[in-house]
Write an enzyme that holds these catalytic residues in place. Structure first.
Site, PDB file in Angstrom:
ATOM      1  N   LYS A 116       7.191   2.211   2.221  1.00  0.00           N
ATOM      2  CA  LYS A 116       7.841   3.641   1.946  1.00  0.00           C
ATOM      3  C   LYS A 116       9.455   3.531   2.224  1.00  0.00           C
ATOM      4  O   LYS A 116       9.672   4.199   1.504  1.00  0.00           O
ATOM      5  CB  LYS A 116       7.448   5.363   2.506  1.00  0.00           C
ATOM      6  N   ILE A 143       1.152  -1.120   0.008  1.00  0.00           N
ATOM      7  CA  ILE A 143      -0.537   0.040  -0.229  1.00  0.00           C
ATOM      8  C   ILE A 143       0.895   1.097  -0.238  1.00  0.00           C
ATOM      9  O   ILE A 143       1.624   0.996   1.045  1.00  0.00           O
ATOM     10  CB  ILE A 143      -0.798   0.150   1.048  1.00  0.00           C
ATOM     11  N   ASN A 156       1.278   4.416   1.024  1.00  0.00           N
ATOM     12  CA  ASN A 156       1.175   5.637   2.289  1.00  0.00           C
ATOM     13  C   ASN A 156       1.077   4.414   2.886  1.00  0.00           C
ATOM     14  O   ASN A 156       1.318   4.966   4.550  1.00  0.00           O
ATOM     15  CB  ASN A 156      -0.360   6.577   2.069  1.00  0.00           C
ATOM     16  N   CYS A 157       1.863   3.105   3.213  1.00  0.00           N
ATOM     17  CA  CYS A 157       2.791   1.952   4.463  1.00  0.00           C
ATOM     18  C   CYS A 157       3.949   2.854   4.334  1.00  0.00           C
ATOM     19  O   CYS A 157       4.522   3.020   3.895  1.00  0.00           O
ATOM     20  CB  CYS A 157       2.336   0.930   4.312  1.00  0.00           C
ATOM     21  N   ASN A 158       4.099   3.904   5.602  1.00  0.00           N
ATOM     22  CA  ASN A 158       5.008   3.587   5.957  1.00  0.00           C
ATOM     23  C   ASN A 158       6.447   2.813   6.322  1.00  0.00           C
ATOM     24  O   ASN A 158       7.736   3.082   4.693  1.00  0.00           O
ATOM     25  CB  ASN A 158       5.506   3.864   8.051  1.00  0.00           C
TER      26      ASN A 158
END
Length: 117
Positions: free
Chosen positions: A14, A7, A9-11
């Protein structure tokens, strides 16, 4: 080229993508929000890792399941059914290699498996 699933926007995703970019590793990113995982994909990953490893029990999606729903996840088939209904419960990222799968972000594992020595 690597295939990376997660996903956007998952840290953790990223961090993984930043690491790939910094090390100039080509990849294709598949966002579960736009391309949900399929049963076939889950089963192919389970040839290289356990179904237990794919279920992110530390995340909020797992914790939102009732204790009864959690108790029903007892094997690959039941886990896959829950993961298909809740793609955000899949451990992230999933990185497909030719004959392996890497789950999550671990710089040491990435260096070992992805960087040519």
């Amino acid at each position: 080229m690597l295939e990376i699933y997660g996903i956007k926007n998952c840290n953790t995703v990223k961090k993984a993508l930043d690491w790939m970019n910094a090390n100039e590793i080509a990849y294709t990113f598949h966002d579960y929000k736009k391309e949900p995982a399929t049963r076939e994909k889950l089963e192919s990953w389970e040839k290289h890792t356990t179904w237990e490893s794919l279920v992110n029990k530390k995340g909020t999606t797992w914790k939102k399941l009732s204790p009864e729903e959690q108790a029903q996840v007892t094997d690959a088939s039941s886990a896959n059914t829950v993961l298909l209904a809740n793609n955000s419960m899949i451990k992230r990222p999933v990185i497909e290699l030719k004959d392996d799968v890497i789950l999550g972000f671990d710089e040491h594992i990435y260096q070992e498996k992805l960087l040519k020595k």
